[in-house]
Write a protein that holds these residues in place. Sequence first.
Motif, PDB file in Angstrom:
ATOM      1  N   UNK A  11      42.807  35.435  17.916  1.00  0.00           N
ATOM      2  CA  UNK A  11      41.607  36.893  17.840  1.00  0.00           C
ATOM      3  C   UNK A  11      41.577  37.970  18.050  1.00  0.00           C
ATOM      4  N   UNK A  12      42.213  38.682  19.437  1.00  0.00           N
ATOM      5  CA  UNK A  12      43.227  40.163  19.677  1.00  0.00           C
ATOM      6  C   UNK A  12      43.743  40.974  18.424  1.00  0.00           C
ATOM      7  N   UNK A  13      44.379  39.553  17.968  1.00  0.00           N
ATOM      8  CA  UNK A  13      45.544  40.623  17.160  1.00  0.00           C
ATOM      9  C   UNK A  13      45.247  41.078  16.263  1.00  0.00           C
ATOM     10  N   UNK A  68      32.232  37.877   8.934  1.00  0.00           N
ATOM     11  CA  UNK A  68      31.722  37.130   7.402  1.00  0.00           C
ATOM     12  C   UNK A  68      32.593  37.325   6.524  1.00  0.00           C
ATOM     13  N   UNK A  69      33.694  36.216   6.938  1.00  0.00           N
ATOM     14  CA  UNK A  69      34.988  37.102   5.760  1.00  0.00           C
ATOM     15  C   UNK A  69      35.387  35.459   5.748  1.00  0.00           C
ATOM     16  N   UNK A  70      36.112  35.492   4.833  1.00  0.00           N
ATOM     17  CA  UNK A  70      37.015  33.951   4.697  1.00  0.00           C
ATOM     18  C   UNK A  70      38.349  34.083   4.159  1.00  0.00           C
ATOM     19  N   UNK A  71      38.908  32.785   4.453  1.00  0.00           N
ATOM     20  CA  UNK A  71      40.689  33.085   4.030  1.00  0.00           C
ATOM     21  C   UNK A  71      40.306  32.835   2.935  1.00  0.00           C
ATOM     22  N   UNK A  72      41.526  33.086   2.017  1.00  0.00           N
ATOM     23  CA  UNK A  72      41.483  32.978   0.733  1.00  0.00           C
ATOM     24  C   UNK A  72      42.694  31.937   0.402  1.00  0.00           C
ATOM     25  N   UNK A  73      43.747  31.271   0.683  1.00  0.00           N
ATOM     26  CA  UNK A  73      44.996  30.185   0.462  1.00  0.00           C
ATOM     27  C   UNK A  73      44.876  29.731   1.876  1.00  0.00           C
ATOM     28  N   UNK A 106      38.805  29.617  14.037  1.00  0.00           N
ATOM     29  CA  UNK A 106      39.458  30.008  13.245  1.00  0.00           C
ATOM     30  C   UNK A 106      38.302  30.477  11.878  1.00  0.00           C
ATOM     31  N   UNK A 107      37.934  29.515  11.640  1.00  0.00           N
ATOM     32  CA  UNK A 107      36.718  29.524  10.937  1.00  0.00           C
ATOM     33  C   UNK A 107      35.459  29.660  11.407  1.00  0.00           C
ATOM     34  N   UNK A 108      35.328  29.725  13.144  1.00  0.00           N
ATOM     35  CA  UNK A 108      33.565  30.504  13.616  1.00  0.00           C
ATOM     36  C   UNK A 108      34.249  31.624  13.689  1.00  0.00           C
ATOM     37  N   UNK A 109      36.098  32.301  14.072  1.00  0.00           N
ATOM     38  CA  UNK A 109      35.818  33.513  14.209  1.00  0.00           C
ATOM     39  C   UNK A 109      35.496  35.008  12.762  1.00  0.00           C
ATOM     40  N   UNK A 110      36.122  34.203  11.715  1.00  0.00           N
ATOM     41  CA  UNK A 110      35.559  34.524  10.853  1.00  0.00           C
ATOM     42  C   UNK A 110      34.502  34.212  10.346  1.00  0.00           C
ATOM     43  N   UNK A 111      33.476  33.625  10.044  1.00  0.00           N
ATOM     44  CA  UNK A 111      32.357  33.370   9.861  1.00  0.00           C
ATOM     45  C   UNK A 111      31.487  34.375  10.508  1.00  0.00           C
ATOM     46  N   UNK A 112      31.862  34.565  12.056  1.00  0.00           N
ATOM     47  CA  UNK A 112      30.953  36.040  12.653  1.00  0.00           C
ATOM     48  C   UNK A 112      30.917  37.126  12.397  1.00  0.00           C
TER      49      UNK A 112
END
Length: 217
Positions: free
Chosen positions: A69-71, A104-109, A96-102
């Motif tokens: 997450x730091x990186x 406001x981001x999503x994975x693309x693939x 990772x899902x939690x980090x992205x959700x917080x």
Amino acid sequence: MRIVLVGPPGAGKGTQAAYLAKNLAIPHISTGDLFRANISQGTPLGVEAKSYMDAGNLVPDSVTIGMAEDRMEQADAAEGFLLDGFPRNLGQAEALDEYLKNSGLKLDAVLDLEVPEEEVVKRIAGRRICRNDSSHVFHAEYNKPKAEGVCDVCGGELYQRDDDREATVRKRLEVYHTETEPIIDYYKDQDLVVTIPALGKVEEVTKRAMDALQRGE
Ligand code: AP5
Ligand code: ZN
């Protein structure tokens, strides 16, 4: 774009990540490379990670998730990234899902590099990496450096990774099957997985991955 690369040890994740990150102009984030950089600098994190890596086990989530997450923070996750070797178990995928959700981001693939086991064993046996930067990766037969034992990128000395010994490789493959493979189903449920056949020349595999991303699969 935010992409995760998965595949067994020796599938060519690091090799492909270098080209894909360059083509897509996004940072390549490899938890294995981050651990190896910490080991060569002798940091407390490196000292802790080394015993797990040498045994072919995963470094505990309590260390790995914070480091990844730091990186991502440092790279500015909103601008995109290519994750190589993370997440590697369900706990990391959920974090990772939690980090992205917080954010406001999503994975693309999620690109799943598919290679038969007998091929990954050959790829690992001949792998040579650079003392200066473990993302500079070669193969004694398949991906030879211009001068034997010397890195094409920076002139550093090439050597064999400590965890590339046969017994450790077997353990890493077992850990892949039990701990990492379940994340493929986890991401299938999110309709994110693209399987990339990863036999053939390095540039052919890169093309398959780029074509799949451009088709928006
Ligand atoms: P890590 O460094 O991530 O290793 P890995 O997943 O085992 O993957 P490898 O680096 O072995 O292979 P690769 O798929 O990148 O293949 P490469 O491109 O080098 O992790 C190491 C350790 O760190 C783990 O065991 C664990 O202890 C710890 N760790 C890391 N992340 C962690 C996490 N998230 N959680 C907990 N612990 C973690 O290619 C292999 C060889 O094949 C090279 O020689 C290359 O030149 C050659 N090659 C590549 N493509 C081709 C091709 N198309 N044809 C022929 N040869 C090819
Ligand atoms: Zn180098």
